[in-house]
Scaffold this active site. Structure first.
Site, PDB file in Angstrom:
ATOM      1  N   TYR A 172      17.103  19.677 -15.978  1.00 41.63           N
ATOM      2  CA  TYR A 172      16.653  18.320 -15.378  1.00 41.63           C
ATOM      3  C   TYR A 172      15.478  17.422 -16.283  1.00 41.63           C
ATOM      4  O   TYR A 172      14.763  18.396 -17.287  1.00 41.63           O
ATOM      5  CB  TYR A 172      15.370  18.251 -13.962  1.00 41.63           C
ATOM      6  CG  TYR A 172      17.282  18.614 -12.902  1.00 41.63           C
ATOM      7  CD1 TYR A 172      17.471  17.333 -12.386  1.00 41.63           C
ATOM      8  CD2 TYR A 172      16.973  19.709 -12.786  1.00 41.63           C
ATOM      9  CE1 TYR A 172      17.795  17.397 -11.060  1.00 41.63           C
ATOM     10  CE2 TYR A 172      18.353  19.841 -11.729  1.00 41.63           C
ATOM     11  CZ  TYR A 172      18.055  18.965 -10.649  1.00 41.63           C
ATOM     12  OH  TYR A 172      19.518  18.909  -9.801  1.00 41.63           O
TER      13      TYR A 172
ATOM     14  N   ASP B 225      18.031  14.570  -4.707  1.00 41.24           N
ATOM     15  CA  ASP B 225      17.680  13.372  -3.964  1.00 41.24           C
ATOM     16  C   ASP B 225      18.310  11.825  -4.227  1.00 41.24           C
ATOM     17  O   ASP B 225      18.527  11.087  -5.297  1.00 41.24           O
ATOM     18  CB  ASP B 225      16.100  13.547  -4.088  1.00 41.24           C
ATOM     19  CG  ASP B 225      15.780  14.694  -3.795  1.00 41.24           C
ATOM     20  OD1 ASP B 225      16.134  15.406  -3.354  1.00 41.24           O
ATOM     21  OD2 ASP B 225      14.598  15.186  -4.165  1.00 41.24           O
TER      22      ASP B 225
END
Length: 245
Positions: free
Chosen positions: A111, A53
């Site tokens: 992540y 994003d």
């Protein structure tokens, strides 16, 4: 034709995400494609392992490119270093078998989400943390994280409604306190749109006492987005590594 695997780091602060967009030049993919095509003298498509994003960072994003022939790898990296903006770096290039695809060949991702819990976010790390002031009970967060580990239908933990399948496997969630910061590491088979940020928001609500541990399991069961936590800030999220066989 030769296929190359690229390993890329970037500071996503000023970019509108990974995927190229016709309305802006500020995307990671678009910037890479323009730079690499300029070096080689023909159009090159850069296929990433997935879309990050806007505002999300990467230390180990991977991408694949198909070129017309072999290249001098050291020279290519040198040219990329000269031409890419200072917040994007291709730090590794590998010749791989034709047919390799950064996204289709991926088997898992890692992540890391970093939370700054102090009243005012640290001036020097604020671009790379999510700000969530207050006390967090890391022990309780760990118990809630245990509910999320494994293969589940995470339909309630994504903001995209057109996923072909919402079943994902999370291998591990590690939560550790580092002074005024809390670092959450996720390893899994893959993550959907906003999934890591929603998981983080859910765990932060548990850690601050805003929701119960049991409500995490209930959100998995209901598959309803409103039953999961808030969407944590993009700035705290970094793609650390993509796994392949």
């Amino acid at each position: 034709m030769r296929t190359y695997k690229l390993t890329i780091a970037y500071d996503g602060s000023r970019y509108q995400g990974w995927q190229r967009q016709p309305s802006t030049d500020l995307t990671i993919q678009g910037t890479l494609e323009k730079t690499i095509s300029g070096i080689l003298g023909y159009d090159v498509e850069v296929q990433g392992s997935g879309r990050t994003d806007g505002g999300v960072h990467a230390k180990g994003q991977t991408a694949s490119i198909v070129l017309r022939g072999k290249i001098e790898e050291a020279q290519f990296l040198s040219e990329c270093a000269k031409r890419l903006p200072e917040d994007i770096c291709i730090w590794k290039i590998e010749l791989v078998k034709n047919g390799f695809h950064a996204r289709h060949s991926a088997r898992g991702k890692c992540y890391v989400y970093t939370v700054d819990t102090r009243e005012k976010a640290d001036v020097f790390s604020r671009k790379y943390t999510g700000h969530y002031p207050g006390e967090l009970d890391v022990s309780v967060m760990g118990k809630a994280a245990g509910i999320l580990v494994g293969a589940h239908d995470f339909a309630g933990f994504t903001d995209r409604k057109d996923e072909k399948s919402t079943i994902r496997r999370i291998y591990d969630i590690m939560i550790e306190r580092q002074g005024e910061k809390v670092v959450i590491t996720y390893r899994g088979s893959g993550f959907m749109y906003h999934m890591v940020r929603i998981l983080t928001g859910t765990l932060l609500e548990v850690g601050s006492g805003m929701r119960s541990i049991e409500s995490v399991g209930a959100a998995l069961e209901s598959k309803v987005r409103a039953d999961a936590g808030f969407l944590a800030q993009a700035s705290g999220l970094t793609l650390r590594e993509v796994y392949y066989h």
